[in-house]
Design an enzyme around this catalytic site. Structure first.
Site, short mmCIF file in Angstrom:
data_model
loop_
_atom_site.label_atom_id
_atom_site.label_comp_id
_atom_site.label_asym_id
_atom_site.label_seq_id
_atom_site.Cartn_x
_atom_site.Cartn_y
_atom_site.Cartn_z
N THR A 7 -11.61 -6.32 24.31
CA THR A 7 -10.51 -5.51 25.16
C THR A 7 -11.41 -4.15 25.49
OG1 THR A 7 -8.54 -4.62 25.77
CG2 THR A 7 -9.10 -4.24 23.52
N GLY A 8 -11.18 -3.71 26.52
CA GLY A 8 -11.77 -2.42 27.11
C GLY A 8 -10.61 -1.38 27.26
N ASP A 71 -4.43 -11.46 26.83
CA ASP A 71 -3.98 -10.92 28.17
C ASP A 71 -2.61 -10.84 28.04
OD1 ASP A 71 -5.08 -10.27 30.70
OD2 ASP A 71 -3.91 -11.92 31.65
#
Ligand code: IMP
Length: 197
Positions: A7-8, A71
């Site tokens: 993840t960013g 997600d």
């Protein structure tokens, strides 16, 4: 064990860091720790598609590692489960959280949505060092408030009031989220499965 979170999203990473800090044998990394990493477009139709895209993009650079791609998004039942997979970009490709929140409140006002029930969903894809894929899911039900309240968290936290609470996630804070959120539910399933090994 090393776990790479694909993840960013800083808000998500903070939640994983807090949730896993009591496990000293587990060392956490994210895609920001990779020297050359270019995120792939999240163009899947489902949370699972996008979780896979994220997990595989890190796995391609760290084939020997445990990688978790996740997600998540908000589904407002009266809006046909929008913004859903579009949650991060609801108000446009580079929208800020505050812009997404403002658009959602406006859409609900224009369409006079009632009841304001909604839920967060999280799908996690864990890719193991042996090449297996594990899938976990979490869901947090609640309702959308009339205006943003609270300063903690990220995304839609300031307008989401979980069932059984009177405050938003942005008021309840990370202590609540790491126990009860959609993300926490998926993570605890993963940790339970790890224990079985
Ligand atoms: P992604 O899973 O990083 O693509 O992000 C999905 C988007 O859903 C985020 O940018 C937020 O807008 C929203 N979202 C996902 N999880 C949460 C959460 O725990 N709280 C608030 N918003 C969230």
């Amino acid at each position: 064990m090393e776990l790479w979170i694909a993840t960013g999203n800083k808000g998500k990473l903070e939640e994983y860091t807090l949730a896993l800090k009591s496990l000293p044998d587990l060392k956490l990394f994210s895609q920001a720790d990779l020297k050359s990493f270019t995120p792939r477009p999240e163009d899947g139709q489902t949370f699972l598609d996008n979780a896979r895209i994220k997990a595989r993009s890190v796995k391609s650079l760290k084939p020997e590692a445990w990688v978790l791609g996740e997600d998540a998004g908000l589904e407002v039942e009266g809006l046909g489960n929008l913004p859903g997979v579009h949650s991060a970009r609801y108000a446009g490709p580079h929208a800020r959280d505050s812009e997404n929140v403002a658009k959602l409140l406006k859409m609900m006002q224009i369409r006079n949505i009632s009841p304001r029930t909604a839920h967060f969903k999280c799908v996690s894809v864990v890719l193991t060092p042996q090449g297996d894929e594990w899938i976990f899911e979490g869901k947090l039900s609640g309702k959308i408030g009339s205006k943003p309240v609270g300063l903690m968290g990220f995304g839609y936290d300031p307008i989401f009031i979980p069932d059984g609470e009177e405050k938003t996630l942005a008021e309840l804070g990370p202590g609540y989220k790491i126990q009860k959120s959609h993300r926490a539910q998926a993570l605890s399933q993963f940790l339970a499965k790890l224990k079985e090994l």
